[in-house]
Design an enzyme around this catalytic site. Structure first.
Site, PDB file in Angstrom:
ATOM      1  N   ASP A 367       1.036  -1.213  -0.077  1.00 61.83           N
ATOM      2  CA  ASP A 367      -0.163  -0.026   0.052  1.00 61.83           C
ATOM      3  C   ASP A 367       0.869   1.259  -0.070  1.00 61.83           C
ATOM      4  O   ASP A 367       1.797   1.489   0.783  1.00 61.83           O
ATOM      5  CB  ASP A 367      -0.898  -0.326   1.362  1.00 61.83           C
ATOM      6  CG  ASP A 367      -1.925   0.959   1.191  1.00 61.83           C
ATOM      7  OD1 ASP A 367      -2.207   1.770   0.479  1.00 61.83           O
ATOM      8  OD2 ASP A 367      -2.669   1.045   2.397  1.00 61.83           O
ATOM      9  N   TRP A 477      -4.634  -8.423  -3.459  1.00 65.90           N
ATOM     10  CA  TRP A 477      -5.984  -7.865  -3.573  1.00 65.90           C
ATOM     11  C   TRP A 477      -6.196  -7.676  -1.921  1.00 65.90           C
ATOM     12  O   TRP A 477      -6.770  -8.534  -1.469  1.00 65.90           O
ATOM     13  CB  TRP A 477      -6.937  -8.582  -4.304  1.00 65.90           C
ATOM     14  CG  TRP A 477      -8.265  -8.081  -4.393  1.00 65.90           C
ATOM     15  CD1 TRP A 477      -8.963  -7.484  -3.459  1.00 65.90           C
ATOM     16  CD2 TRP A 477      -9.176  -8.097  -5.381  1.00 65.90           C
ATOM     17  NE1 TRP A 477     -10.433  -7.202  -3.974  1.00 65.90           N
ATOM     18  CE2 TRP A 477     -10.374  -7.671  -5.134  1.00 65.90           C
ATOM     19  CE3 TRP A 477      -8.843  -8.418  -6.992  1.00 65.90           C
ATOM     20  CZ2 TRP A 477     -11.247  -7.401  -6.131  1.00 65.90           C
ATOM     21  CZ3 TRP A 477      -9.822  -8.060  -7.772  1.00 65.90           C
ATOM     22  CH2 TRP A 477     -11.063  -7.848  -7.482  1.00 65.90           C
ATOM     23  N   ASP A 478      -6.499  -6.592  -1.529  1.00 63.74           N
ATOM     24  CA  ASP A 478      -6.946  -6.164  -0.197  1.00 63.74           C
ATOM     25  C   ASP A 478      -8.040  -5.650  -0.145  1.00 63.74           C
ATOM     26  O   ASP A 478      -8.797  -5.042  -1.085  1.00 63.74           O
ATOM     27  CB  ASP A 478      -5.699  -5.111   0.436  1.00 63.74           C
ATOM     28  CG  ASP A 478      -5.613  -5.205   1.871  1.00 63.74           C
ATOM     29  OD1 ASP A 478      -6.387  -5.879   2.302  1.00 63.74           O
ATOM     30  OD2 ASP A 478      -4.774  -4.613   2.357  1.00 63.74           O
ATOM     31  N   ASP A 548      -2.905  -9.944   9.763  1.00 66.04           N
ATOM     32  CA  ASP A 548      -2.050  -8.869   9.790  1.00 66.04           C
ATOM     33  C   ASP A 548      -1.114  -9.303  11.313  1.00 66.04           C
ATOM     34  O   ASP A 548       0.024  -8.381  11.436  1.00 66.04           O
ATOM     35  CB  ASP A 548      -2.509  -7.855  10.246  1.00 66.04           C
ATOM     36  CG  ASP A 548      -2.912  -7.121   8.903  1.00 66.04           C
ATOM     37  OD1 ASP A 548      -2.269  -7.720   7.647  1.00 66.04           O
ATOM     38  OD2 ASP A 548      -3.633  -6.281   8.748  1.00 66.04           O
TER      39      ASP A 548
HETATM   40  C1  DGJ Z   1      -3.985  -4.916   5.290  1.00 64.44           C
HETATM   41  C2  DGJ Z   1      -3.028  -6.049   5.137  1.00 64.44           C
HETATM   42  O1  DGJ Z   1      -3.537  -7.046   5.518  1.00 64.44           O
HETATM   43  C3  DGJ Z   1      -1.787  -5.675   5.369  1.00 64.44           C
HETATM   44  O2  DGJ Z   1      -0.890  -6.822   5.028  1.00 64.44           O
HETATM   45  C4  DGJ Z   1      -1.339  -4.411   4.374  1.00 64.44           C
HETATM   46  O3  DGJ Z   1      -1.385  -4.563   3.165  1.00 64.44           O
HETATM   47  C5  DGJ Z   1      -2.078  -3.291   4.732  1.00 64.44           C
HETATM   48  N1  DGJ Z   1      -3.459  -3.572   4.724  1.00 64.44           N
HETATM   49  C6  DGJ Z   1      -1.950  -2.271   3.716  1.00 64.44           C
HETATM   50  O4  DGJ Z   1      -2.964  -1.160   3.863  1.00 64.44           O
END
Ligand code: DGJ
Length: 729
Positions: A367, A477-478, A548
């Site tokens: 990101d 893809w988040d 995360d």
């Molecule tokens: C949430 C994801 O799980 C992280 O690994 C990271 O990509 C952040 N978003 C970035 O905003």
């Protein structure tokens, strides 16, 4: 043949490897009854199990006791409004606002293979692997046809179900609920296993006794969620990892769901699973049809371990598709925990230089590379390169990284829009909102209305331009927030209730386009960590970022829960820096490597800044990954110790399908004083084979390794790990 219709007693017998599932057409009213689900039986007539001639189950021909009959009969797909007061599987409103449906058998079709489900992800199989059954039921008063669709995977213990509703009448009807499965189990003495949690602690295993009444898990967040996974298992009270009856249910869908067990008055348990009826409403016009997503049902007569291995085999062979279905994934380094938003071309090249010299194969830019994004408060929707950070442009950066012998991957979050973005200024009506009310922000962002094709097409076009402009080999893809303020500018008031489901269909539509246009790109799904770890997503992407929380110890529970259903090859797992950013814990670099090895394996740290002794370990870990990944990706997974229960020690094992290679991983979370060694017993080996411990050169038979076990010595200290590799001699 995995499915037979037995004329004599008008029953359908579905036989998977060790499983039978029986449905019968009952009585003059042609109701479909659930007869049996469990270990394979050879008999053709078990209709007595429906108890239709025992009080209070007696069906009345004179209409006197019809309601008690309806309220006790084990309907294969439960009706609504007729006197069955248990959970209904379907609920409709007719043109007069009446809510009533009574389904009766009309016809059926049995065929080899399995059909795709239009616009939805589903498992697949060829004519050698599966047989399918479609049972057409009708409510002739309403002129509605409901088709119950079953597929048996004959070499596995898997039966899938989905449901199609067709409006054959003249008037529109409103679907208020269309669940995908409904099963009646005998008794109420089951335990229920679910996978629950929150952000950074997804899919912790919970096991609890069920009893009378309704209990289960659900999501109303627009995604499968961090809080509850679309999975439940009903297991015998005394079932363990290795023994007992287990019924696992998993929903191939990425939106709102319910998964529920209901202990009923006559000691039966009704299990249902499907799209959550809350906030669901679908108008079905004349001649239209609605398809409810697929549920995978797995039966195991050998405990939860076998259920797990069945899900793993099915998902690896009959759900995941594409180039990476069975391919070793590149070892990647992701810059999120290394830099967060604070990076530029030269920083990324520095990381890539160091990483490539250590054997890491791909750099993933997370990101922060687009629009004016330097924090999480802007630019989502502006899918063009932030030239201030990525000076020289994307192609230059990717080419430089390629010159170092590394591939390049990129992060996207297509479903979102920031208030602070060019896109929002131009199209404030593109986000999900109730006109006239200010929608609520979450992580400073709104959700785009993916029920609208023109919005998805616009976002896709922009993202496709970026991907096509350089040599991109991987996409993450988040999706970083859940849906709220449900309202769409495009839908009229009758159709607003369709938004949740239409949103998910929009996401699938774009994923379908992306994976078709870029079949060679490795797609990893992610949702603020692991909020969309579900089989629907696995249909498009062979791996999903698991959480995360990258702390090796927190990951034990998260990965133990995730791997209850999903193969190790799908579990996004990285070695990160310490103290860990989520929990502040420091663990040995070696242990972090062992835990990530039970997943996709990669790094998430600033390799130019970590301690020298950690950096030196990376080439060894890279070697370890290349040595064991084929086994981990393809082998059978066994839980040896349940850390979720003992909170002290974890051990798991992967055995090759040929049973000639074994990898055991042990993690001692807390050291025990005055304790010499732990005994661990292996599982799933060939009793008569001899296996050599490659480190100690000791040779033992499979029977000794499984029954007597091995001593695990000298793990001195907390958070210590060890792997043991054995090979057949
Ligand atoms: C949430 C994801 O799980 C992280 O690994 C990271 O990509 C952040 N978003 C970035 O905003």
């Amino acid at each position: 043949m995995g499915i037979r219709f037995i004329e004599k007693n008008r029953s359908f017998k579905l036989d998977a490897k060790n499983t039978s599932y029986i449905i019968a057409i009952v009585d003059d009213e042609n109701f479909l009854g659930h007869v049996y689900f469990g270990e394979k039986v050879t008999d053709d007539d078990l209709n007595y199990l429906m108890r239709i001639y025992e009080a209070p189950f007696v069906p009345s021909k004179n209409n006197r006791d019809r309601v008690p009959f309806y309220d006790s009969f084990p309907f294969e797909y439960s009706n609504h409004g007729i006197g069955d007061y248990r959970e209904s599987a379907i609920k409709i409103l007719d043109k007069n606002g009446h809510s009533y449906i009574k389904l009766q058998y009309k016809s059926h079709e049995i065929y080899k293979g399995k059909k795709e489900i239009k616009d939805l992800p589903s498992t697949y199989g060829n004519e050698e692997e599966c047989t399918s059954l479609e049972i057409n039921c009708i409510d002739s008063f309403l002129n509605i046809e409901v088709i119950l669709i079953y597929t048996v995977f004959e070499n596995l213990d898997v039966i899938t179900r989905s449901v199609k509703v067709k409006n054959l009448g003249e008037d529109n009807i409103i679907l208020e609920k269309v669940l995908s499965t409904c099963v009646t189990l005998e008794g109420v003495d089951y335990d229920m296993i679910t996978l629950n949690g929150s952000w950074a602690r997804e899919r912790h295993i919970q096991r609890k006794a069920i009893g009378y009444g309704k209990q289960g898990v659900s999501s109303i967040r627009g995604e499968s969620s961090h809080q509850h996974n679309p999975f439940i298992a009903l297991v015998d009270k005394n079932a363990t990892d290795d023994y007992g009856n287990v019924y696992g249910f998993n929903f191939v869908y990425s939106g709102n769901f319910i998964a529920q067990a209901e202990g009923c008055q006559f000691d039966t348990t009704r299990v249902v699973m499907g799209i959550n009826p809350e906030d669901f409403r679908w108008i079905l016009n004349k001649n239209e049809e609605f398809i409810a997503p697929e549920v995978v049902m797995v039966y195991s007569n050998e405990g939860t371990g076998k259920m797990t291995r069945t899900f793993h085999d099915l998902y690896r062979n009959n759900l995941i598709r594409g180039e990476y279905k069975d391919k070793k994934r590149p070892i990647l380094i992701n810059n999120w925990e290394a830099t967060y938003f604070d990076f530029n071309t030269s920083k990324l090249i520095d990381i890539a230089k160091e990483a490539s010299s250590l054997g890491i194969e791909m750099l993933v830019m997370d990101d922060g590379w687009f629009g004016k994004r330097n924090a999480d408060n802007s630019s989502l929707g502006d899918w063009f390169i932030n030239e201030e950070k990525i000076s020289g442009g994307l192609k230059y950066l990717v080419d430089e990284v390629n010159k170092l012998g590394m591939d390049f991957g990129i992060w996207i979050e297509p479903e979102m829009i920031s208030e602070e973005s060019q896109l929002f200024k131009k199209h404030p009506d593109w986000c999900i909102q109730i006109p006239g009310r200010k929608p609520a922000l979450c992580r400073e962002q709104y959700v785009l209305d993916f029920s609208r094709k023109e919005i998805v097409d616009h976002i896709y076009k922009e993202i496709k331009n970026v991907i096509s402009s350089a040599n991109i080999k991987y996409i993450k893809w988040d999706m970083n927030r859940q849906l709220s303020d449900l309202g769409s500018y495009l839908l009229d008031k009758e159709h607003q209730g369709e938004l949740f489901h239409r949103y998910v269909l929009g996401v699938y539509y774009m994923m379908d386009k992306l994976t078709k246009d870029f079949p060679d790109i490795l797609l990893e799904n992610c949702s603020g960590g692991g909020a969309r770890f579900d089989p629907g997503m696995l249909y498009y992407s062979p791996q999903i970022w698991c959480s995360d929380d990258t702390d090796a110890i927190e990951r034990l529970k998260i990965q133990e829960g995730t791997s209850m259903v999903y193969p190790l090859s799908t579990i996004g797992a990285h070695v990160s820096d310490c103290p860990n950013h989520t929990v502040g814990r420091t663990t040995p670099f070696e242990t972090r490597g062992y835990v990530a090895l039970a997943g996709t394996f990669g790094y998430e740290l600033d390799v130019t800044r970590i301690p020298e002794e950690d950096r030196k370990m990376i080439p060894k870990q890279v070697e370890m990954y290349h040595k064991y990944n084929d086994l981990i990706r393809r082998g059978d997974y066994y839980r040896l110790e349940n850390y979720s229960e003992n909170n002290e020690f974890d051990a798991w094992q992967v055995v090759s399908k040929e049973k000639d290679e074994v990898l055991v991983t042990c993690i001692q979370v807390l050291g025990r004083p005055n304790y010499h060694s732990r005994r661990i017993k292996l599982k799933g080996l060939e009793k008569s084979k001899l296996y050599k411990n490659i480190e100690t050169e000791e040779v033992l038979s499979g029977s000794a390794l499984m029954n007597a076990g091995i001593n695990l010595t000298s793990l001195y200290g907390d958070f210590k790990g060890k792997i043991i590799y054995l090979k057949e001699v």
